[in-house]
Design a protein around this motif. Structure first.
Motif, PDB file in Angstrom:
ATOM      1  N   LEU A 298       0.889  -1.629   0.000  1.00 39.07           N
ATOM      2  CA  LEU A 298      -0.152  -0.119   0.168  1.00 39.07           C
ATOM      3  C   LEU A 298       0.669   0.929   0.225  1.00 39.07           C
ATOM      4  O   LEU A 298      -0.198   2.219  -0.613  1.00 39.07           O
ATOM      5  CB  LEU A 298      -1.112  -0.012   1.009  1.00 39.07           C
ATOM      6  CG  LEU A 298      -1.965  -1.465   1.169  1.00 39.07           C
ATOM      7  CD1 LEU A 298      -2.654  -0.915   2.063  1.00 39.07           C
ATOM      8  CD2 LEU A 298      -2.762  -1.188   0.212  1.00 39.07           C
ATOM      9  N   LEU A 299       1.917   1.264   0.648  1.00 34.62           N
ATOM     10  CA  LEU A 299       2.475   2.940   0.767  1.00 34.62           C
ATOM     11  C   LEU A 299       3.623   2.393  -0.323  1.00 34.62           C
ATOM     12  O   LEU A 299       4.054   3.536  -0.673  1.00 34.62           O
ATOM     13  CB  LEU A 299       3.989   2.334   2.197  1.00 34.62           C
ATOM     14  CG  LEU A 299       2.606   2.734   3.813  1.00 34.62           C
ATOM     15  CD1 LEU A 299       2.994   2.829   4.364  1.00 34.62           C
ATOM     16  CD2 LEU A 299       1.838   3.757   3.310  1.00 34.62           C
ATOM     17  N   GLY A 300       4.024   1.060  -1.046  1.00 35.63           N
ATOM     18  CA  GLY A 300       4.674   1.410  -1.926  1.00 35.63           C
ATOM     19  C   GLY A 300       4.616   2.134  -3.689  1.00 35.63           C
ATOM     20  O   GLY A 300       5.265   2.160  -4.375  1.00 35.63           O
ATOM     21  N   ARG A 301       2.919   1.829  -3.433  1.00 39.57           N
ATOM     22  CA  ARG A 301       2.537   2.080  -4.951  1.00 39.57           C
ATOM     23  C   ARG A 301       3.051   3.516  -4.988  1.00 39.57           C
ATOM     24  O   ARG A 301       2.582   4.435  -4.702  1.00 39.57           O
ATOM     25  CB  ARG A 301       0.877   2.324  -4.976  1.00 39.57           C
ATOM     26  CG  ARG A 301       0.015   0.829  -4.440  1.00 39.57           C
ATOM     27  CD  ARG A 301      -0.802   1.607  -4.960  1.00 39.57           C
ATOM     28  NE  ARG A 301      -1.634   1.028  -4.020  1.00 39.57           N
ATOM     29  CZ  ARG A 301      -3.173   1.419  -3.430  1.00 39.57           C
ATOM     30  NH1 ARG A 301      -3.916   1.102  -4.545  1.00 39.57           N
ATOM     31  NH2 ARG A 301      -3.058   2.001  -2.219  1.00 39.57           N
ATOM     32  N   GLY A 302       4.008   3.669  -6.567  1.00 36.71           N
ATOM     33  CA  GLY A 302       4.218   4.649  -6.937  1.00 36.71           C
ATOM     34  C   GLY A 302       5.740   5.042  -6.011  1.00 36.71           C
ATOM     35  O   GLY A 302       5.717   6.175  -6.950  1.00 36.71           O
ATOM     36  N   SER A 303       5.469   5.279  -4.458  1.00 38.14           N
ATOM     37  CA  SER A 303       6.476   6.183  -4.184  1.00 38.14           C
ATOM     38  C   SER A 303       7.917   5.380  -4.774  1.00 38.14           C
ATOM     39  O   SER A 303       8.585   7.213  -4.898  1.00 38.14           O
ATOM     40  CB  SER A 303       6.273   5.611  -2.739  1.00 38.14           C
ATOM     41  OG  SER A 303       6.998   4.249  -2.553  1.00 38.14           O
ATOM     42  N   ALA A 304       7.678   4.733  -5.810  1.00 42.74           N
ATOM     43  CA  ALA A 304       9.419   4.384  -5.744  1.00 42.74           C
ATOM     44  C   ALA A 304      10.001   4.708  -6.587  1.00 42.74           C
ATOM     45  O   ALA A 304      11.333   5.148  -6.710  1.00 42.74           O
ATOM     46  CB  ALA A 304       9.640   2.641  -5.644  1.00 42.74           C
ATOM     47  N   GLU A 305       8.798   5.040  -7.441  1.00 44.54           N
ATOM     48  CA  GLU A 305       8.940   5.419  -9.252  1.00 44.54           C
ATOM     49  C   GLU A 305       9.274   7.211  -8.841  1.00 44.54           C
ATOM     50  O   GLU A 305      10.574   7.813  -9.255  1.00 44.54           O
ATOM     51  CB  GLU A 305       7.562   5.574  -9.753  1.00 44.54           C
ATOM     52  CG  GLU A 305       7.888   3.591 -10.071  1.00 44.54           C
ATOM     53  CD  GLU A 305       7.348   2.996  -9.058  1.00 44.54           C
ATOM     54  OE1 GLU A 305       6.359   3.445  -8.257  1.00 44.54           O
ATOM     55  OE2 GLU A 305       7.667   1.301  -9.367  1.00 44.54           O
ATOM     56  N   ARG A 306       8.696   7.788  -7.891  1.00 42.60           N
ATOM     57  CA  ARG A 306       8.531   9.201  -7.792  1.00 42.60           C
ATOM     58  C   ARG A 306      10.271   9.083  -6.809  1.00 42.60           C
ATOM     59  O   ARG A 306      10.438  10.688  -7.940  1.00 42.60           O
ATOM     60  CB  ARG A 306       7.683   9.953  -6.454  1.00 42.60           C
ATOM     61  CG  ARG A 306       6.646   9.426  -7.521  1.00 42.60           C
ATOM     62  CD  ARG A 306       5.534  10.163  -6.871  1.00 42.60           C
ATOM     63  NE  ARG A 306       5.293  10.323  -5.460  1.00 42.60           N
ATOM     64  CZ  ARG A 306       4.416   8.886  -4.665  1.00 42.60           C
ATOM     65  NH1 ARG A 306       3.552   8.862  -5.867  1.00 42.60           N
ATOM     66  NH2 ARG A 306       4.385   8.700  -3.987  1.00 42.60           N
ATOM     67  N   ARG A 307      10.608   9.031  -6.493  1.00 42.36           N
ATOM     68  CA  ARG A 307      11.616   9.099  -5.337  1.00 42.36           C
ATOM     69  C   ARG A 307      13.149   8.919  -5.779  1.00 42.36           C
ATOM     70  O   ARG A 307      14.132   9.591  -5.851  1.00 42.36           O
ATOM     71  CB  ARG A 307      11.584   8.148  -3.786  1.00 42.36           C
ATOM     72  CG  ARG A 307      10.011   8.776  -2.494  1.00 42.36           C
ATOM     73  CD  ARG A 307      11.544  10.326  -2.624  1.00 42.36           C
ATOM     74  NE  ARG A 307      12.129  10.177  -2.223  1.00 42.36           N
ATOM     75  CZ  ARG A 307      12.268  11.204  -1.351  1.00 42.36           C
ATOM     76  NH1 ARG A 307      12.501  11.176  -0.200  1.00 42.36           N
ATOM     77  NH2 ARG A 307      13.676  10.628  -0.806  1.00 42.36           N
ATOM     78  N   ASP A 308      12.918   7.308  -6.175  1.00 45.07           N
ATOM     79  CA  ASP A 308      14.006   6.743  -7.132  1.00 45.07           C
ATOM     80  C   ASP A 308      14.891   6.901  -7.576  1.00 45.07           C
ATOM     81  O   ASP A 308      15.919   6.022  -8.514  1.00 45.07           O
ATOM     82  CB  ASP A 308      14.414   5.292  -6.264  1.00 45.07           C
ATOM     83  CG  ASP A 308      14.261   5.287  -4.384  1.00 45.07           C
ATOM     84  OD1 ASP A 308      14.566   5.812  -3.774  1.00 45.07           O
ATOM     85  OD2 ASP A 308      13.641   3.921  -4.075  1.00 45.07           O
ATOM     86  N   VAL A 309      14.484   7.531  -8.531  1.00 43.94           N
ATOM     87  CA  VAL A 309      14.397   7.837 -10.109  1.00 43.94           C
ATOM     88  C   VAL A 309      15.819   9.445  -9.930  1.00 43.94           C
ATOM     89  O   VAL A 309      16.256   9.375  -9.800  1.00 43.94           O
ATOM     90  CB  VAL A 309      13.499   8.576 -10.917  1.00 43.94           C
ATOM     91  CG1 VAL A 309      13.882   9.315 -12.033  1.00 43.94           C
ATOM     92  CG2 VAL A 309      12.081   7.916 -10.625  1.00 43.94           C
TER      93      VAL A 309
END
Length: 155
Positions: A144-155
């Motif tokens: 739930l918390l990982g939805r989209g956050s990885a793409e926004r933060r780690d790019v």
């Protein structure tokens, strides 16, 4: 190019995402539990602790059966959470992977005879249900918390 643009981590403030905070918190709690497992008084019947196996009579908080191996696993799991909690992607991997590991551990604890040598960790009924809750919460948090956050933060 300035030093701060060449190295975004230098001089820049890193605002932690919810998933990073969750992974770091979980890591800290696992590390704390690993430490507490080695403290007499917090761990009852401390003198009965064995390296591994169902013979260990030590009980964290008088409830959860622990051994030296069990405590070391908590310490390693805590270190993994503290290290992986630095980025959203790694936090997601820690929470989802850790959740899956705890669900497998829960099933293992349910299927084995707790008085047998298969109970090498060791686990008791309280451990089993704690592992089920931890597994579900970690897995849900990672998804739930990982939805989209990885793409926004780690790019």
């Amino acid at each position: 190019m300035s030093a701060s643009s060449a190295h975004p981590g230098i001089g820049a403030h890193h605002h932690r995402t919810a998933i990073e905070i969750t992974a770091l918190t979980a890591g800290a709690v696992f590390a704390l539990v690993g430490i507490l497992g080695f403290i007499p008084g917090i761990t009852t019947s401390y003198s009965e602790m064995t390296f591994a196996g169902h013979e260990s009579g030590a009980m964290l908080l008088g409830v959860f059966q622990v051994s030296i191996l069990h405590n070391i696993v908590h310490l390693l799991f805590g270190a993994a959470g503290l290290i992986m909690g630095r980025t959203a992607t790694q936090s997601r991997y820690f929470l989802i992977g850790g959740g899956a590991v705890y669900l497998v551990l829960w099933l293992y604890g349910l299927l084995i005879d707790q008085a047998s040598t298969a109970n090498f960790i060791p686990v008791n009924t309280a451990d089993n249900w704690l592992h089920a809750v931890l597994g579900l919460v970690m897995l849900a948090a990672g998804l739930l918390l990982g939805r989209g956050s990885a793409e926004r933060r780690d790019v």
